[in-house]
Design an enzyme around this catalytic site. Structure first.
Site, PDB file in Angstrom:
ATOM      1  CD  GLN A 146     -14.152   9.364   3.525  1.00  0.00           C
ATOM      2  OE1 GLN A 146     -13.283   8.457   3.651  1.00  0.00           O
ATOM      3  NE2 GLN A 146     -14.572   9.758   2.648  1.00  0.00           N
ATOM      4  CE1 TYR A 160      -3.255  -2.936   0.233  1.00  0.00           C
ATOM      5  CE2 TYR A 160      -3.435  -2.425   2.451  1.00  0.00           C
ATOM      6  CZ  TYR A 160      -3.816  -3.114   1.583  1.00  0.00           C
ATOM      7  OH  TYR A 160      -4.622  -4.302   1.642  1.00  0.00           O
TER       8      TYR A 160
HETATM    9  N1  LIG Z   1      -6.238  -8.241   1.555  1.00  0.00           N
HETATM   10  C1  LIG Z   1      -6.571  -7.380   0.516  1.00  0.00           C
HETATM   11  O1  LIG Z   1      -6.285  -8.113  -0.620  1.00  0.00           O
HETATM   12  C2  LIG Z   1      -7.345  -6.398   0.567  1.00  0.00           C
HETATM   13  C3  LIG Z   1      -7.943  -5.790  -0.469  1.00  0.00           C
HETATM   14  C4  LIG Z   1      -8.639  -4.614  -0.415  1.00  0.00           C
HETATM   15  C5  LIG Z   1      -8.892  -4.198   0.805  1.00  0.00           C
HETATM   16  N2  LIG Z   1      -8.279  -4.483   2.023  1.00  0.00           N
HETATM   17  C6  LIG Z   1      -8.232  -4.008   3.243  1.00  0.00           C
HETATM   18  O2  LIG Z   1      -9.462  -3.470   3.715  1.00  0.00           O
HETATM   19  C7  LIG Z   1      -9.661  -1.971   3.857  1.00  0.00           C
HETATM   20  C8  LIG Z   1     -10.980  -1.676   3.434  1.00  0.00           C
HETATM   21  O3  LIG Z   1     -11.176  -1.762   2.152  1.00  0.00           O
HETATM   22  P1  LIG Z   1     -11.433  -0.568   1.067  1.00  0.00           P
HETATM   23  O4  LIG Z   1     -10.587   0.721   1.687  1.00  0.00           O
HETATM   24  O5  LIG Z   1     -10.985  -1.310  -0.169  1.00  0.00           O
HETATM   25  O6  LIG Z   1     -12.907  -0.296   0.958  1.00  0.00           O
HETATM   26  P2  LIG Z   1     -13.901   0.232   2.126  1.00  0.00           P
HETATM   27  O7  LIG Z   1     -13.720   0.176   3.390  1.00  0.00           O
HETATM   28  O8  LIG Z   1     -15.015  -0.450   1.345  1.00  0.00           O
HETATM   29  O9  LIG Z   1     -14.068   1.683   1.425  1.00  0.00           O
HETATM   30  C9  LIG Z   1     -13.327   2.861   1.751  1.00  0.00           C
HETATM   31  C10 LIG Z   1     -13.570   4.114   0.762  1.00  0.00           C
HETATM   32  O10 LIG Z   1     -14.845   4.463   0.916  1.00  0.00           O
HETATM   33  C11 LIG Z   1     -14.882   5.819   1.209  1.00  0.00           C
HETATM   34  N3  LIG Z   1     -15.453   6.122   2.373  1.00  0.00           N
HETATM   35  C12 LIG Z   1     -14.921   5.417   3.698  1.00  0.00           C
HETATM   36  N4  LIG Z   1     -15.924   5.750   4.658  1.00  0.00           N
HETATM   37  C13 LIG Z   1     -16.750   6.940   4.154  1.00  0.00           C
HETATM   38  C14 LIG Z   1     -17.774   7.739   4.586  1.00  0.00           C
HETATM   39  N5  LIG Z   1     -17.994   7.575   6.118  1.00  0.00           N
HETATM   40  N6  LIG Z   1     -18.376   8.497   3.938  1.00  0.00           N
HETATM   41  C15 LIG Z   1     -18.205   8.561   2.798  1.00  0.00           C
HETATM   42  N7  LIG Z   1     -17.156   7.736   2.056  1.00  0.00           N
HETATM   43  C16 LIG Z   1     -16.322   7.075   2.726  1.00  0.00           C
HETATM   44  C17 LIG Z   1     -13.446   6.592   1.203  1.00  0.00           C
HETATM   45  O11 LIG Z   1     -12.840   6.501  -0.274  1.00  0.00           O
HETATM   46  P3  LIG Z   1     -13.347   7.945  -0.976  1.00  0.00           P
HETATM   47  O12 LIG Z   1     -13.738   9.002  -0.020  1.00  0.00           O
HETATM   48  O13 LIG Z   1     -12.420   8.194  -2.067  1.00  0.00           O
HETATM   49  O14 LIG Z   1     -14.697   7.682  -1.921  1.00  0.00           O
HETATM   50  C18 LIG Z   1     -12.780   5.235   1.795  1.00  0.00           C
HETATM   51  O15 LIG Z   1     -11.335   5.207   1.279  1.00  0.00           O
HETATM   52  C19 LIG Z   1      -8.449  -1.632   2.876  1.00  0.00           C
HETATM   53  O16 LIG Z   1      -8.063  -0.286   3.727  1.00  0.00           O
HETATM   54  C20 LIG Z   1      -7.538  -2.722   3.301  1.00  0.00           C
HETATM   55  O17 LIG Z   1      -6.954  -2.787   4.724  1.00  0.00           O
HETATM   56  C21 LIG Z   1      -7.326  -5.702   1.964  1.00  0.00           C
END
Ligand SMILES: NC(=O)c1ccc[n+]([C@@H]2O[C@H](COP(=O)([O-])OP(=O)(O)OC[C@H]3O[C@@H](n4cnc5c(N)ncnc54)[C@H](OP(=O)(O)O)[C@@H]3O)[C@@H](O)[C@H]2O)c1
Length: 331
Positions: free
Chosen positions: A300, A57
């Site tokens: 957020q 990351y």
């Molecule tokens: N192991 C793996 O292969 C893998 C893969 C993916 C993720 N992960 C882990 O899972 C974590 C979470 O997944 P993710 O970041 O992909 O997706 P997520 O948690 O579903 O979405 C996060 C994104 O949504 C938006 N957001 C979050 N809270 C919000 C709110 N309260 N209001 C409005 N927008 C909001 C933000 O982006 P914007 O503001 O830009 O819209 C944020 O970066 C990652 O950070 C990582 O640690 C692991």
């Protein structure tokens, strides 16, 4: 905040765990470092004590940001979850993808989990995180060029040396978990799971329930989609990987919006946002232990943490699921 124990371990983490992928900027159209540090720190003060990151990351940047954010906190009150097995600085193993780093330089990424590589990666992560141990060390993706027992033996050494407390995996099928369990006691599997991505319910969830393994659900907001903020015609920043995902096609944005409108009255009754309702529903699903939620800034992050203040009865969960089952996305 609520806390849950991972499998048969002594590791208890916050049900909303801070996901630090977007914090590293890479594939998310860049990052604002000070905002990311603040988001992690303010989350901690409302009980989000655990943070998930990975070397890939931001090619080290996310881990550095996590290290900076937790510097002033008592180490035993924070749980650090990081990963290994995705190399951008060593061309070895199973080629995964071509990408660009945060400064626009070309990089080739390999899934590689050979023994020496893991030992080296662990040292680098400890330095960037500014700590002498990792609470949960997870393989990021399966590396088909290295026998699983070699990988898990390396992690066993790290546990014996006190550099790692517990072993986990990411993106593993039940079959791969079974194979790894021959060499090591896995406590968790980190997998994609959201209202609109429920594939793991078929095999991974039953396996984890039967064998007492925790499930860390990643992208539970489906990368922002399930907050309802994106409308048809939405434009992402350059290098934001979401632009190419089917979830964000205009037709799907319309369908998701219509579904979120149906559950909005329930959110309103609870003085919650739909995103908060989505997160609470997610961690109430069978076998789901933790939601790993990403955030760009403290606003957020605090909103996501507060999702644990709302409660849903079994009947309410059923009503949401009934509406959800009518939602179909186009691919
Ligand atoms: N192991 C793996 O292969 C893998 C893969 C993916 C993720 N992960 C882990 O899972 C974590 C979470 O997944 P993710 O970041 O992909 O997706 P997520 O948690 O579903 O979405 C996060 C994104 O949504 C938006 N957001 C979050 N809270 C919000 C709110 N309260 N209001 C409005 N927008 C909001 C933000 O982006 P914007 O503001 O830009 O819209 C944020 O970066 C990652 O950070 C990582 O640690 C692991």
């Amino acid at each position: 905040m609520e806390y849950r124990k991972l499998g048969d371990s002594d590791l208890t983490i916050s049900v909303i765990t801070f996901g630090a992928w977007a914090a590293g900027g890479w594939m998310w159209g860049g990052t604002e470092r000070s905002e990311a540090v603040k988001a992690i720190q303010e989350s901690y003060h409302v009980g989000v004590t655990s943070i998930d990151t990975a070397p890939i990351y931001g090619q080290g940047l996310s881990e550095e940001i996590v290290g900076e954010a937790i510097k002033g906190f008592p180490r035993d009150k924070v749980q650090i979850l990081t990963k290994y097995g995705m190399r951008w600085d060593l061309a070895k193993g199973d080629f995964a993808m071509h990408s660009k780093d945060n400064s626009g330089r070309d990089i080739d990424i390999y899934k590689y989990a050979g023994k020496e590589s893991i030992i080296e990666e662990c040292e680098n992560s400890l330095k960037r995180l500014g700590t002498d141990y990792i609470d949960l060390y997870q393989i990021h993706w399966h590396d088909k060029t290295t026998p699983i027992d070699e990988t898990m033996e390396a992690v066993t050494r790290l546990i014996e040396q006190g550099k790692v407390r517990y072993a986990g995996v990411c993106n593993y099928s039940a079959e791969l978990m079974r194979e790894a369990a021959k060499t090591i006691n896995l406590v968790s599997n980190q997998v994609p799971y959201s209202m609109v991505k429920r594939d793991i319910e078929a095999e991974t969830v039953p396996y984890c329930i039967e064998h007492n393994k925790a499930i860390l659900a990643y992208s539970p907001l489906e990368r922002g989609l399930l907050t309802g903020k994106m409308k048809p015609g939405h434009e992402f920043a350059q290098d934001d990987h979401r632009a190419s995902l089917y979830f964000f096609k205009d037709e799907n944005l319309k369908r998701v919006d219509a579904f979120l409108d149906k559950i909005k009255p329930m959110a309103d009754d609870k003085q919650a946002t739909v995103g908060q309702l989505v997160l609470r529903w997610t961690v109430e699903q069978p076998g789901i232990t933790i939601a790993l939620v990403g955030a760009r800034d403290a606003t957020q992050a605090l909103q996501n943490a507060a999702s644990m203040d709302i409660k849903l009865s079994a009947e309410e969960i059923g009503q949401i699921t009934e509406e959800l089952n009518k939602l179909e996305l186009v691919k």
